[in-house]
Design a protein around this motif. Structure first.
Motif, PDB file in Angstrom:
ATOM      1  N   ASP A 226       0.826  -1.207   0.000  1.00 35.03           N
ATOM      2  CA  ASP A 226       0.000   0.000   0.000  1.00 35.03           C
ATOM      3  C   ASP A 226       0.864   1.262   0.000  1.00 35.03           C
ATOM      4  O   ASP A 226       0.442   2.312  -0.506  1.00 35.03           O
ATOM      5  N   ALA A 227       2.075   1.156   0.571  1.00 29.50           N
ATOM      6  CA  ALA A 227       2.965   2.316   0.646  1.00 29.50           C
ATOM      7  C   ALA A 227       3.786   2.508  -0.622  1.00 29.50           C
ATOM      8  O   ALA A 227       4.539   3.494  -0.719  1.00 29.50           O
ATOM      9  N   GLY A 228       3.671   1.592  -1.582  1.00 29.16           N
ATOM     10  CA  GLY A 228       4.343   1.800  -2.861  1.00 29.16           C
ATOM     11  C   GLY A 228       5.298   0.723  -3.302  1.00 29.16           C
ATOM     12  O   GLY A 228       5.814   0.773  -4.424  1.00 29.16           O
ATOM     13  N   ALA A 229       5.576  -0.291  -2.471  1.00 24.41           N
ATOM     14  CA  ALA A 229       6.454  -1.381  -2.890  1.00 24.41           C
ATOM     15  C   ALA A 229       5.713  -2.285  -3.867  1.00 24.41           C
ATOM     16  O   ALA A 229       4.491  -2.461  -3.773  1.00 24.41           O
ATOM     17  N   ARG A 230       6.452  -2.869  -4.813  1.00 24.96           N
ATOM     18  CA  ARG A 230       5.838  -3.784  -5.771  1.00 24.96           C
ATOM     19  C   ARG A 230       5.352  -5.034  -5.039  1.00 24.96           C
ATOM     20  O   ARG A 230       6.121  -5.721  -4.384  1.00 24.96           O
ATOM     21  N   GLU A 231       4.077  -5.344  -5.190  1.00 23.88           N
ATOM     22  CA  GLU A 231       3.494  -6.470  -4.457  1.00 23.88           C
ATOM     23  C   GLU A 231       4.175  -7.787  -4.806  1.00 23.88           C
ATOM     24  O   GLU A 231       4.390  -8.639  -3.933  1.00 23.88           O
ATOM     25  N   GLU A 232       4.528  -7.960  -6.072  1.00 25.87           N
ATOM     26  CA  GLU A 232       5.147  -9.222  -6.494  1.00 25.87           C
ATOM     27  C   GLU A 232       6.562  -9.399  -5.952  1.00 25.87           C
ATOM     28  O   GLU A 232       7.127 -10.501  -6.017  1.00 25.87           O
ATOM     29  N   ALA A 233       7.144  -8.326  -5.418  1.00 24.18           N
ATOM     30  CA  ALA A 233       8.507  -8.410  -4.880  1.00 24.18           C
ATOM     31  C   ALA A 233       8.531  -8.710  -3.386  1.00 24.18           C
ATOM     32  O   ALA A 233       9.610  -8.832  -2.796  1.00 24.18           O
ATOM     33  N   ILE A 234       7.358  -8.833  -2.759  1.00 24.22           N
ATOM     34  CA  ILE A 234       7.290  -8.987  -1.305  1.00 24.22           C
ATOM     35  C   ILE A 234       7.162 -10.458  -0.936  1.00 24.22           C
ATOM     36  O   ILE A 234       6.336 -11.185  -1.489  1.00 24.22           O
ATOM     37  N   ARG A 235       7.989 -10.895   0.016  1.00 21.96           N
ATOM     38  CA  ARG A 235       7.939 -12.254   0.536  1.00 21.96           C
ATOM     39  C   ARG A 235       7.813 -12.206   2.058  1.00 21.96           C
ATOM     40  O   ARG A 235       8.508 -11.434   2.706  1.00 21.96           O
ATOM     41  N   VAL A 236       6.950 -13.033   2.614  1.00 15.68           N
ATOM     42  CA  VAL A 236       6.804 -13.120   4.073  1.00 15.68           C
ATOM     43  C   VAL A 236       7.754 -14.200   4.578  1.00 15.68           C
ATOM     44  O   VAL A 236       7.627 -15.364   4.214  1.00 15.68           O
ATOM     45  N   SER A 237       8.703 -13.807   5.403  1.00 16.10           N
ATOM     46  CA  SER A 237       9.744 -14.725   5.856  1.00 16.10           C
ATOM     47  C   SER A 237       9.855 -14.806   7.372  1.00 16.10           C
ATOM     48  O   SER A 237      10.412 -15.767   7.910  1.00 16.10           O
ATOM     49  N   GLY A 238       9.348 -13.805   8.087  1.00 19.51           N
ATOM     50  CA  GLY A 238       9.696 -13.641   9.480  1.00 19.51           C
ATOM     51  C   GLY A 238      10.965 -12.810   9.586  1.00 19.51           C
ATOM     52  O   GLY A 238      11.553 -12.408   8.580  1.00 19.51           O
ATOM     53  N   ILE A 239      11.393 -12.543  10.807  1.00 15.25           N
ATOM     54  CA  ILE A 239      12.601 -11.747  11.054  1.00 15.25           C
ATOM     55  C   ILE A 239      13.727 -12.683  11.474  1.00 15.25           C
ATOM     56  O   ILE A 239      13.536 -13.550  12.332  1.00 15.25           O
ATOM     57  N   PRO A 240      14.909 -12.548  10.880  1.00 13.14           N
ATOM     58  CA  PRO A 240      16.029 -13.421  11.265  1.00 13.14           C
ATOM     59  C   PRO A 240      16.418 -13.230  12.731  1.00 13.14           C
ATOM     60  O   PRO A 240      16.612 -12.106  13.189  1.00 13.14           O
ATOM     61  N   ILE A 241      16.505 -14.333  13.469  1.00 10.90           N
ATOM     62  CA  ILE A 241      16.910 -14.283  14.867  1.00 10.90           C
ATOM     63  C   ILE A 241      18.028 -15.289  15.103  1.00 10.90           C
ATOM     64  O   ILE A 241      18.356 -16.091  14.235  1.00 10.90           O
ATOM     65  N   ARG A 242      18.601 -15.254  16.300  1.00 12.90           N
ATOM     66  CA  ARG A 242      19.765 -16.063  16.609  1.00 12.90           C
ATOM     67  C   ARG A 242      19.423 -17.548  16.704  1.00 12.90           C
ATOM     68  O   ARG A 242      18.303 -17.928  17.038  1.00 12.90           O
ATOM     69  N   ARG A 243      20.434 -18.372  16.445  1.00  9.03           N
ATOM     70  CA  ARG A 243      20.262 -19.825  16.403  1.00  9.03           C
ATOM     71  C   ARG A 243      19.657 -20.378  17.692  1.00  9.03           C
ATOM     72  O   ARG A 243      18.872 -21.335  17.663  1.00  9.03           O
ATOM     73  N   ALA A 244      20.049 -19.816  18.833  1.00 12.22           N
ATOM     74  CA  ALA A 244      19.610 -20.366  20.117  1.00 12.22           C
ATOM     75  C   ALA A 244      18.092 -20.389  20.253  1.00 12.22           C
ATOM     76  O   ALA A 244      17.554 -21.139  21.073  1.00 12.22           O
ATOM     77  N   PHE A 245      17.383 -19.572  19.462  1.00 12.09           N
ATOM     78  CA  PHE A 245      15.937 -19.483  19.581  1.00 12.09           C
ATOM     79  C   PHE A 245      15.207 -20.316  18.537  1.00 12.09           C
ATOM     80  O   PHE A 245      13.999 -20.204  18.387  1.00 12.09           O
TER      81      PHE A 245
END
Length: 397
Positions: free
Chosen positions: A166-185
């Motif tokens: 909605d803010a202007g990014a190309r919809e086809e370029a967006i992927r839902v991945s989560g946020i990278p966190i440390r291995r221990a978690f």
């Protein structure tokens, strides 16, 4: 046949620890595939070391002492598109140093984890078609993350993906991945941390107070003293890199057996595993890690901007509460401590969460397999320019 020597350049900045932690997690994710090696690089810090230190000091001071001013700046910059002169200037900062790194490393792709998008700026200015990816480390959008010269955006949630489009990014370029966190978690370690906490709760409850340089440092002593009024509660007080605060807290609670004071803690997962509740700021990485092990959180006076947005997102999920004064904080902490066992809100929320590092690394490497190799010609570098000249002449590299 898959290429086994992909070179990935990961860009970060040390304004808060989250962006750097995400970059480190991504580096590990790429290298664990056995198909790539990754290099971390801070373009702004390398280009302007003195200005970088000054900006960090301003950031820490404003978030700790002038949150309204920080929030105003956050909202103001959210109205500035990347294509505007000011937007171009912001993204150009550090791009000369980045050009030099690109010429030396000759990477196959660049990943951006901080919203100074120097690689996207270089693509626009030079025509270089080097694959460029952006990993958002918060749960709310901001215009600084959006740039037309971006091949993929990796975001935390479906909701954020829609907001970014909605803010202007190309919809086809967006992927839902989560946020990278440390291995221990992640994975098996995640289950171990949950078991450790459940065992710890049978022996007594711990509140983890994150009171570093830009946490709840100003009221850490008072909050700790109030928490100690509970007979069933001990406090793990983390002062981070704030050596002055650590010294003060050690002196203040030297004779208090129910308080353990720490400075900077590398393996914060071990303390989070012991805690029944955590009081903290609302960084995207911190809240993601807490959610991954079902650790209830009280966010104290979230800073206007991305941290307030992060807190609101997880509040809607029922995984944290937001306290705006000491009385609310103590009441909410008591409520979380009263909950126990598997029925506690958020207790098992992290089980089965996918690893964002794996999702992002696999997606980027698959993208590179499908794409033609870019022409890695040398990028001409301009002469040395200071930040004031870059502001006055934003159209150069």
């Amino acid at each position: 046949m898959k290429t086994t020597d992909r070179r990935i350049l990961i860009l970060y900045a040390k304004f808060g620890d989250g962006h750097y932690q995400a970059a480190q997690a991504l580096k590990r994710g790429f290298e664990e595939t056995g198909l790539a090696r990754a290099v971390l690089f801070d373009p702004f810090g390398e280009a302007y070391p003195t200005l970088n230190r000054w900006c960090q000091a301003v950031y820490y001071f404003s978030t700790s002492h002038l949150p309204a001013a920080y929030g105003f700046g956050y909202s103001l910059t959210d109205r500035i598109p990347s294509s505007s002169p000011v937007g171009e200037w912001l993204h150009s900062l550090g791009s000369a140093k980045l050009a030099g790194m690109l010429n030396r490393l000759q990477p196959d792709a660049v990943v951006q984890t901080f919203p100074l998008l120097a690689m996207s700026h270089l693509r626009r200015r030079t025509g270089l078609r080097l694959p460029t990816f952006t990993v958002l480390t918060d749960y709310v959008p901001h215009s600084r993350w959006i740039h037309e010269e971006t091949d993929r955006y990796f975001v935390a949630t479906e909701e954020l993906g829609r907001q970014l489009a909605d803010a202007g990014a190309r919809e086809e370029a967006i992927r839902v991945s989560g946020i990278p966190i440390r291995r221990a978690f992640i994975g098996g370690a995640l289950r171990d941390r949950i078991k450790e906490r459940e065992a710890a709760e049978r022996a007594g409850k711990f509140v983890l107070v994150m009171a570093g340089a830009y946490g709840v440092s100003g009221e850490a002593g008072m909050l700790t003293r109030e928490l100690l009024k509970r007979e069933d509660c001990s406090v793990l007080l983390v002062c981070g890199k704030n050596a002055k605060l650590e010294q003060q807290m050690r002196a203040r609670f030297a004779r208090e057996s129910k308080v353990r004071v720490f400075g900077f803690v590398e393996r914060i997962d071990r303390l989070m595993a012991k805690a029944s509740c955590m009081i903290t700021k609302a960084g995207g990485i911190t809240l993601s890690e807490a959610a991954s092990i079902g650790l209830p959180v009280v966010v104290y006076r979230p800073i206007p901007g991305q941290e307030h947005g992060n807190a609101l997102y997880w509040e809607r999920q029922g995984k944290l509460t937001i306290a705006r004064d000491p009385d609310e904080l103590l009441e909410q902490t008591a409520r979380w401590l009263a909950a126990s066992g598997e029925d506690a809100p958020g207790r098992a929320s992290g089980r089965g969460l996918p690893s964002a590092t794996e999702v992002i690394a696999d997606e980027i490497l698959a993208y590179l397999e499908r794409s033609a190799a870019p022409s890695l010609e040398l990028i001409p570098r301009p002469g040395r320019r200071n930040w004031l000249k870059a502001l006055l002449h934003p159209n150069g590299i």
